[in-house]
Design an enzyme around this catalytic site. Structure first.
Site, mmCIF file in Angstrom:
data_model
loop_
_atom_site.group_PDB
_atom_site.id
_atom_site.type_symbol
_atom_site.label_atom_id
_atom_site.label_comp_id
_atom_site.label_asym_id
_atom_site.label_seq_id
_atom_site.Cartn_x
_atom_site.Cartn_y
_atom_site.Cartn_z
ATOM 1 C CE LYS A 117 40.966 44.951 36.094
ATOM 2 N NZ LYS A 117 41.188 43.850 37.088
ATOM 3 C CG HIS A 164 32.283 40.746 35.055
ATOM 4 N ND1 HIS A 164 32.299 41.912 35.771
ATOM 5 C CD2 HIS A 164 33.414 40.067 35.411
ATOM 6 C CE1 HIS A 164 33.379 41.924 36.547
ATOM 7 N NE2 HIS A 164 34.057 40.824 36.343
ATOM 8 C CB SER A 178 41.973 48.967 34.923
ATOM 9 O OG SER A 178 41.971 48.007 35.926
HETATM 10 P P1 A3P Z 1 43.438 49.764 38.545
HETATM 11 O O1 A3P Z 1 43.903 48.662 37.642
HETATM 12 O O2 A3P Z 1 43.169 51.033 37.792
HETATM 13 O O3 A3P Z 1 44.313 49.978 39.720
HETATM 14 P P2 A3P Z 1 37.568 45.138 39.223
HETATM 15 O O4 A3P Z 1 37.487 44.743 40.643
HETATM 16 O O5 A3P Z 1 36.253 45.531 38.624
HETATM 17 O O6 A3P Z 1 38.296 44.112 38.409
HETATM 18 O O7 A3P Z 1 38.417 46.482 39.151
HETATM 19 C C1 A3P Z 1 39.778 46.491 39.500
HETATM 20 C C2 A3P Z 1 40.215 47.928 39.635
HETATM 21 O O8 A3P Z 1 39.664 48.489 40.846
HETATM 22 C C3 A3P Z 1 41.721 48.071 39.729
HETATM 23 O O9 A3P Z 1 42.016 49.332 39.122
HETATM 24 C C4 A3P Z 1 41.909 48.094 41.239
HETATM 25 O O10 A3P Z 1 43.131 48.643 41.670
HETATM 26 C C5 A3P Z 1 40.725 48.967 41.641
HETATM 27 N N1 A3P Z 1 40.382 48.886 43.069
HETATM 28 C C6 A3P Z 1 40.127 47.793 43.810
HETATM 29 N N2 A3P Z 1 39.906 48.121 45.103
HETATM 30 C C7 A3P Z 1 40.026 49.458 45.180
HETATM 31 C C8 A3P Z 1 39.935 50.410 46.248
HETATM 32 N N3 A3P Z 1 39.702 50.040 47.504
HETATM 33 N N4 A3P Z 1 40.137 51.723 45.957
HETATM 34 C C9 A3P Z 1 40.394 52.114 44.696
HETATM 35 N N5 A3P Z 1 40.496 51.264 43.635
HETATM 36 C C10 A3P Z 1 40.321 49.953 43.883
#
Ligand code: A3P
Length: 284
Positions: free
Chosen positions: A42, A97, A127
């Site tokens: 996240k 991870h 998140s």
């Molecule tokens: P949120 O749940 O706060 O919206 P990961 O890919 O490490 O699992 O992280 C997921 C988080 O990154 C989510 O956060 C997701 O919405 C956010 N995310 C993914 N792509 C993004 C982008 N282009 N801009 C901003 N946040 C992004």
């Protein structure tokens, strides 16, 4: 579906991680041309997968629009990774991870480029909490307060956020290593892409950088099926209970934390991160 694999004292979702896949990751032969994305969940993993895909394709959007991210930038510890990587020799973008100690031995034998993406842990826990609600391969999180406590104790899947970042960053000098934060990407994606290009020694024309910035915006990525996880069946991710591309904001923790929870978090953060000489651009 929600059965954990315990490995090195940490719980991992058992439907993606097996003993065999963990051994595969531990013994993996990295190539000098590999790019490894390292994150605690996240923290902007998917975002970095998309940015690097676009940089490595010189802004050609075709791979990002036709191949799911878990195939084009696979997690080394997932059971299907071996099949995907076996024929690919160069320009591999690999994701993990895993904590430092599991990968250190194999990574040290190469000169692969390592990109560590970190995010304000208060936004990470929010998140992660919402992700637990939709991901059927993770335990039910309970209330936000209950989940927060487990997170601070490191008693969640993938282990402690604090140990993850501390272990990786304290060994950064041993690798070809770039530290970048979700908040930096949010603040100035263009400069972040340029910083990544410099690190990767992959120069791009300014209009290609423009395309990448546009392609990797939250608005665009949330509608791209190859990266927004809507291709994952409902039995694995309950799309009625939330969206993977949820809010994409900095500071959403303010909508979730009580004043008391914030103070407790800050206290634990100061204690655990005391010995770390790192400055984050977020203010806690
Ligand atoms: P949120 O749940 O706060 O919206 P990961 O890919 O490490 O699992 O992280 C997921 C988080 O990154 C989510 O956060 C997701 O919405 C956010 N995310 C993914 N792509 C993004 C982008 N282009 N801009 C901003 N946040 C992004």
């Amino acid at each position: 579906l929600n059965i954990a694999l315990q490995y090195s004292g940490i719980n991992f979702p058992g439907h993606l991680h097996t003993l065999q896949s963990m051994h595969y990751a531990e013994e993996f032969k990295f190539h000098d041309t590999d790019i490894l994305i390292v994150t605690y969940p996240k923290s902007g993993t998917t975002w970095m997968q998309e940015i690097l895909t676009l940089i490595c394709s010189d802004g050609n959007q075709a791979p990002a629009k036709t191949i799911p991210n878990w195939i084009r930038t696979p997690w080394i510890e997932h059971y299907y990774c071996e099949d995907i990587l076996q024929d690919k020799l160069d320009n591999r973008i690999i994701t993990t991870h895993l904590p430092f100690h599991i990968l250190s031995k194999s990574l040290k034998q190469s000169n692969a480029k390592v990109i560590y993406v970190a995010r304000n842990p208060m936004d990470v826990v929010v998140s992660f909490y919402h992700f637990h609600k939709m991901a059927k391969f993770l335990p039910e999180p309970g209330t936000f307060g209950e989940f927060l406590e487990k997170f601070l104790l490191g008693k969640v899947h993938f282990g402690s956020w604090f140990e993850h970042i501390k272990d990786w960053l304290s060994h950064r000098e041993e690798f070809n290593f770039l530290f970048i934060t979700y908040e930096e990407l949010k603040k100035d994606l263009r400069s972040s892409v340029e910083k990544l290009c410099k690190f990767l020694e992959h120069s791009l024309l300014p209009d290609v950088v423009d395309t990448i910035v546009w392609h990797c915006s939250f608005t665009n990525m949330k509608d791209n099926q190859m990266i927004n996880y809507t291709l994952v069946p409902n039995e694995i991710m309950d799309h009625q209970r939330g969206k993977f591309m949820r809010k994409g904001k900095v500071g959403d923790w303010k909508e979730h934390f009580t004043e008391e929870q914030k103070q407790h978090f800050e206290k634990v953060f100061q204690e655990k991160m005391r010995e770390m000489d790192i400055r984050f651009i977020w203010s806690l």
